[in-house]
Design an enzyme around this catalytic site. Sequence first.
Site, PDB file in Angstrom:
ATOM      1  N   HIS A 148       7.401 -17.805   1.608  1.00 32.42           N
ATOM      2  CA  HIS A 148       6.411 -16.764   1.901  1.00 32.42           C
ATOM      3  C   HIS A 148       5.917 -16.218   0.579  1.00 32.42           C
ATOM      4  CE1 HIS A 148       8.368 -16.186   6.091  1.00 32.42           C
ATOM      5  NE2 HIS A 148       7.285 -16.934   6.194  1.00 32.42           N
ATOM      6  N   GLU A 151       6.464 -12.726  -1.297  1.00 34.88           N
ATOM      7  CA  GLU A 151       7.823 -12.255  -1.569  1.00 34.88           C
ATOM      8  C   GLU A 151       8.236 -12.644  -2.980  1.00 34.88           C
ATOM      9  OE1 GLU A 151       9.875 -13.838   1.884  1.00 34.88           O
ATOM     10  OE2 GLU A 151       8.532 -12.743   3.228  1.00 34.88           O
ATOM     11  N   ARG A 206       0.906 -14.336   2.942  1.00 31.93           N
ATOM     12  CA  ARG A 206       2.233 -14.817   3.324  1.00 31.93           C
ATOM     13  C   ARG A 206       2.278 -16.322   3.602  1.00 31.93           C
ATOM     14  NH1 ARG A 206       6.744 -13.209   6.741  1.00 31.93           N
ATOM     15  NH2 ARG A 206       7.021 -14.585   8.540  1.00 31.93           N
ATOM     16  N   HIS A 275      14.227 -14.918   0.748  1.00 31.83           N
ATOM     17  CA  HIS A 275      13.054 -14.163   1.176  1.00 31.83           C
ATOM     18  C   HIS A 275      13.166 -12.733   0.680  1.00 31.83           C
ATOM     19  CE1 HIS A 275      11.444 -16.873   4.444  1.00 31.83           C
ATOM     20  NE2 HIS A 275      12.643 -17.394   4.263  1.00 31.83           N
ATOM     21  N   GLU A 349      17.440 -11.959   2.726  1.00 28.66           N
ATOM     22  CA  GLU A 349      16.274 -11.099   2.548  1.00 28.66           C
ATOM     23  C   GLU A 349      16.655 -10.182   1.390  1.00 28.66           C
ATOM     24  OE1 GLU A 349      13.326 -10.947   3.970  1.00 28.66           O
ATOM     25  OE2 GLU A 349      13.500 -12.172   5.775  1.00 28.66           O
TER      26      GLU A 349
END
Lengths: 388, 293
Positions: A148, A151, A206, A275, A349
């Site tokens: 993505h 990020e 994204r 991510h 994340e």
Amino acid sequence: MRWTLFIGALIGSSICDREKFFGDQVFRINVRNGDEISKLSQLVNSNNLKLDVWKSLSTFNRPVDVLVPSVSLQAVKSFLRSQGLEYAVAIEDLQIYHEMDNIAADFPDLVRRVKIGHSFENRPMYVLKFSTGEGARRPAIWLNAGIHSREWISQATAIWTARKIVSDYQRDPAITSILEKMDIFLLPVANPDGYVYTQTQNRLWRKTRSLNPGSSCVGADPNRNWNASFAGKGASDNPCSEVYHGPHANSEVEVKSVVDFIQKHGNFKCFIDLHSYSQLLMYPYGYSAKKAPDAKELDKVARRAAKALASVSGTEYQVGPTCTTVYPASGSSIDWAYDNGIKFAFTFELRDTGTYGFLLPANQIIPTAEETWLGLKTIMEHVRDNLY
Amino acid sequence: MQPRRQPPPAPRSGPGNPRPTAPLLALLLLLAPVVAPAGSRSAEDPAQPEDAGVPRRLLQQAARAALHFFNFRAGSPSALRVLAEVQEGRAWINPKEGCKVDVVFSTERYKPESLLQEGEGRLGKCSARVVFKNQKPRPAINVTCTRLIEKKKRQQEDYLLYKQMKQLKNPLEIVSIPDNHGHIDPYLRPIWDLAFLGSSYVMWEMTTQVSHYYLAQLTSVRQWKTNDDTIDFDYTVLLHELSTQEIIPCHIHLVWYPGKPLKVKYHCQELQTPEEASGTEEGSAVPTELSNF
């Protein structure tokens, strides 16, 4: 000389912050005779422009690759045109690729830069392969980053991690023993088109940049495009959606490149996807609330990894299966990996929890990468000790 | 070892026998509404199953909504709070009406540029009752929090911020706070804090049991002079909705004076659905009084 003054006037203030990866371009310049070589030499040697020769001047009729910082783009283009020098923009914006090349060049016995495919807009997809051993298909770990594009902490952490691996090999017993037994493949920019787009057009992009026939909306969510309950819940069939799964599984060439590589290799034991943001460490499944057969073990490993991560700066991660920890998500990379025999499948994340979100300040890159490294090592050590 | 799912509860006090209609609700309904420690946040408690009690996600959702509302009502850009940790909670679900959540959580001071300082955050505690109405925005919120900052200090800081805003040249030609690399210029901090305050109103209104928002970026700012002393502030923000991952531009207009209730008008672009969300509110001690502004 006339051209020096001409260029000097266009440059303006000094170039600052060479740490940035962004806005730079690689010019591939054709030199056909001695006169052109001499003009190009003067350009390259000019201090103002801070040009960096990737592939150097050797003979005629061989293109020269020169990295041009964004501040010098206009000046260099004007010069080349005025001197009648043929050029093409070879790679847009990828100092991160240059850095990967440097790492491989600095540690040729340990690292190779491998092209595994290309993006929709025909940018190369490069992985770094860290390997200490001969022999085909050693058990391997896949580190995925930047799928993505917005990020940014993901790509940044990946490239820091690459440097960390090479500098700690044969100094840190943990990474040394991991590499004695296994290979590591690191893909820092899994979505190069999106990454360039975030630097040039839209910081919060994204998806990929593939075209959707019949729609003005561009791109599919590359982390809904894997063949794991494809088009299930937690994805959208609307091309304008940020979680559009794409027309079919592996429709995104960026995803297909990874799938093909991993399947051809056939011996991956671990797949980790980086991510941001939310500070979560998750394992399958996202596509369903059903419990993965190895959930208990994965949960234990993840908790240990989160604890190791927290030991650096106190950064707290929540741990759990994707579906209930964040949200249902079908067609995700780690679900595909897990359902294809790669047991140790995790999603990080990274920082933060919403204060800056995607726009994490640069001064948090190194602290984030350092703590994440301990988490990654914990997982890789467990894989090393539990090969199947 | 506690079973992962508890058997369906016996008839309980609260709304009548619920029937699962959606996967999320089905999961929730299998759990008894108990006051439970909301699943341990740290990795240090192996004895505690990850999802014992009420799902952490719903409690966090409620806590965030409550905090947005609290920040808006407090009307103080120098006393903004963010969620630290959910501590306990319970929920009742009625598929026809929505769900009611009681939650207790800790907060810390919102201070982006000093994340790494220990003790600066100082934890406050809040308890809230949040009622999410099915498919409808504007969760009803009742929230109380322990005082985090001494009232006098807060007033002083608000007034300082007010003066900083007043000193800024008009019109402000600001593009992007933070910039694309996450940096906020110190002299632009007052703008960011005030924008966050106004956005809190918007995010409260838009939060549902499944959608929640973060302020991603401030993309344009205009400050208009008014005849009185108020700060009249017109700006566009990008909100990030987590479950859909959408970026939603919202145009917000607020009027603020230290100590006075905040007045907010906004218009968000809903990219996916044809409807667009917009609203007006004036903060006051009397709840839910819509007023023209």
